[in-house]
Write an enzyme that holds these catalytic residues in place. Structure first.
Site, PDB file in Angstrom:
ATOM      1  N   ARG A 202      -7.153   9.929   0.222  1.00 61.12           N
ATOM      2  CA  ARG A 202      -6.954  10.378  -1.163  1.00 61.12           C
ATOM      3  C   ARG A 202      -8.296  10.518  -1.864  1.00 61.12           C
ATOM      4  NH1 ARG A 202      -3.925   6.185  -3.753  1.00 61.12           N
ATOM      5  NH2 ARG A 202      -3.983   4.991  -1.827  1.00 61.12           N
TER       6      ARG A 202
ATOM      7  N   HIS B 182       0.866  -1.188   0.000  1.00 56.84           N
ATOM      8  CA  HIS B 182       0.000   0.000   0.000  1.00 56.84           C
ATOM      9  C   HIS B 182       0.900   1.234   0.000  1.00 56.84           C
ATOM     10  CE1 HIS B 182      -3.148   2.802   1.071  1.00 56.84           C
ATOM     11  NE2 HIS B 182      -4.049   1.843   1.070  1.00 56.84           N
TER      12      HIS B 182
END
Ligand SMILES: Cc1cc2nc3c(=O)[nH]c(=O)nc-3n(C[C@H](O)[C@H](O)[C@H](O)COP(=O)(O)OP(=O)(O)OC[C@H]3O[C@@H](n4cnc5c(N)ncnc54)[C@H](O)[C@@H]3O)c2cc1C
Length: 499
Positions: free
Chosen positions: A306, A283
């Site tokens: 995000r 990740h």
């Protein structure tokens, strides 16, 4: 030979008994010999256990830890569903087919397994409704994560979705255990060390209790032990399949050591097989905690950060990637930045984005993982870059969002891009981390564990992160909690029916 009237009486009694069994799972349970044994008390094991109960069986759930929850309680972005009531209420148009297409694309043609992707995506809306209607979980908010073509990641208005969902299932199972008929039994600090097999059939488990005593239990078995993202032992699964990741930090709990992978492949007669074991998801956004920057275990900066408009910046304050891209691509771009000496990478949220994920951000701030700057000037000073250059990053991003210019990194989905530079900014230092293991036990769409010839091993099922092949080479955010619920429910039903 019985006489004809006697035969008639027997047929009536059999018919009445069959009717009673159909109407009353409790009678079925009282007559059945063995429970279904669920190994692992994360979201998948809990989903399997509830499914066993719904289908009239009895269940024993074992977890090697003193508390249930596994990695499931850590999940911070949400759970996917396509065609849900929450999406309809928010005017989001989606379908299982769209979700299938996105998942197939992300999985890659070499690794995609259409039967497993169909099971995941076609059961996604029912899984969300099951959590909402049967367990009262709030999944009313829907956001869009990287690699999805539309918003479909569900969460509630309270804290982290993984905790909200998993704790609701835990509480209900504890309530089932407390009932007088005792159809559910939860054993904590009970580490399963062996599967028992009679001929080809799996007939139970051997576990070690809290005092180190070995105990045998009979019943068909659902393996829901999670992944191997914390197995950094020298001869462990990461060393064997992805030695290049041994130096990376992880966001996995220390239970994630691939126990189920080993159990299933160590059967004395017909064993299960592992697939795609080198497909480990790194990740892009693990938090670097300034208080302990070298810690092996890190907190994950939720992908939702995000999704709500967080930007990724190099040390000169410029962007380098479409923040809404898939994890594998964002991670690859981050490595380039870090290797070119342009790190550390920062995740930066304006005040609107931070407000949309307020409970997450409050938590990260309280842990010292995020820092608040009063305005862009203060942030520029801390980064030792010019305010003009940093300001340009945000003004260009805003003009890409408005469609005046095209984003050089191909970004097409924007959120909260109108940032006021006089308002506060929340900022974190981030690094790639071992996150999720796509490889695992080979199963079919009915959660049967398959042997090397593709045949089901009787009495053995698996669900959740321990299974392989559902996500191919890249898992989409929000699809693992879904995998845990969908395949857990299937495994529980199949195991209950097989008893
Ligand atoms: C920080 C973080 C954030 C995440 N965020 C998201 C997200 O927002 N959305 C999403 O979809 N996914 C997310 N994921 C991934 C997702 O949380 C996991 O993949 C998923 O919860 C796995 O569920 P599981 O039930 O298969 O395994 P787990 O939840 O890990 O549970 C496995 C359980 O098995 C037990 N166990 C293991 N071995 C044995 C044994 N030998 N005997 C008995 N018990 C055993 C463990 O103690 C553990 O309780 C995240 C993961 C992490 C680490």
């Amino acid at each position: 030979m019985p006489t004809t009237p006697f035969r008639f009486l027997v047929s009536v009694l059999v018919a009445l008994l069959a009717l009673a069994l159909l109407k009353s799972p409790e009678i079925y349970w009282k007559l059945s010999m063995d429970p279904v044994i669920v190994v692992g008390g994360g979201l998948s094991g809990l989903s399997a256990a509830h499914s066993v109960l719904e289908h009239g069986g009895k269940v024993v759930l074992l977890d090697k830890k003193p508390a249930l929850g596994g990695n499931s309680v850590k999940a911070s972005s949400g759970i996917n569903g396509a065609g849900t009531e929450s999406q309809t209420r928010l005017n989001i148009s989606d379908s299982p087919q769209n979700f299938y297409d996105d998942t197939l694309k992300s999985a890659g043609s070499e690794h995609a397994r259409p039967n497993l992707i169909t099971a995941l995506t076609s059961n996604s809306a029912p899984a969300i409704e099951w959590l909402i209607n049967n367990f009262g979980v709030d999944l009313s908010l829907v956001s869009m994560l990287g690699g999805h073509s539309t918003p479909r990641t569900h969460r509630g208005t309270g804290g982290a979705p993984g905790w909200a969902i998993t704790s609701a299932l835990m509480k209900r199972l504890a309530a089932e255990e407390a009932k007088s008929e005792k159809r559910a039994n939860i054993l904590k600090s009970a580490k399963v060390v062996k599967l028992l097999q009679t001929g080809d059939k799996v007939t139970g488990v051997e576990y070690e209790d809290g005092q180190g005593q070995k105990v045998k239990l009979a019943g068909s078995v659902v393996i829901a032990t999670g992944g191997f993202g914390a197995d950094f032992s020298p001869a462990g699964l990461i060393a064997t399949h992805r030695a290049d990741l041994m130096q990376l930090p992880t966001v996995n709990g220390d239970h994630a050591t691939g126990d189920g992978h080993v159990l299933v492949t160590s059967l004395p007669s017909r064993s299960g097989v592992l697939i795609d074991m080198n497909q480990v998801q790194v990740h892009p956004t693990g938090f670097i905690d300034p208080a302990q920057p070298d810690a092996k275990t890190k907190f994950l900066a939720a992908e939702a950060l995000r999704g709500v408009g967080g930007l990724l910046l190099k040390n000169d304050g410029s962007r380098f990637v479409d923040e809404m891209e898939k994890r594998d691509l964002v991670t690859a771009k981050m490595w380039e930045v870090i290797q070119n000496g342009q790190g550390p990478v920062r995740l930066v949220l304006g005040v609107q984005a931070a407000t949309e994920l307020k409970s997450h951000c409050d938590f990260y701030l309280s842990k010292g993982l995020m820092k608040k700057f009063a305005n862009l000037q203060e942030l520029a000073e801390s980064m030792e870059v010019s305010l003009t250059d940093l300001h340009a990053t945000f003004t260009s991003h805003k003009s890409y969002a408005s469609g005046q210019e095209k984003d050089p990194f191909g970004k097409t989905h924007f959120h909260n891009s109108d940032i006021n530079i006089e308002e506060p900014f929340l900022v974190a230092l981030i690094t790639p981390v071992v996150h999720y293991t796509m490889g695992g036990v080979l199963v079919d769409e009915q959660a049967h564990v398959l042997d090397a010839s593709g045949k089901p091993i009787p009495g053995l099922y698996a669900s959740g992160e321990v299974i392989g092949g559902v996500h191919g080479k890249n898992r989409l955010g929000g699809s693992s909690l879904l995998e845990a619920v969908v395949f857990g429910r299937i495994a529980g039903e199949m195991a209950a029916r097989s008893q």
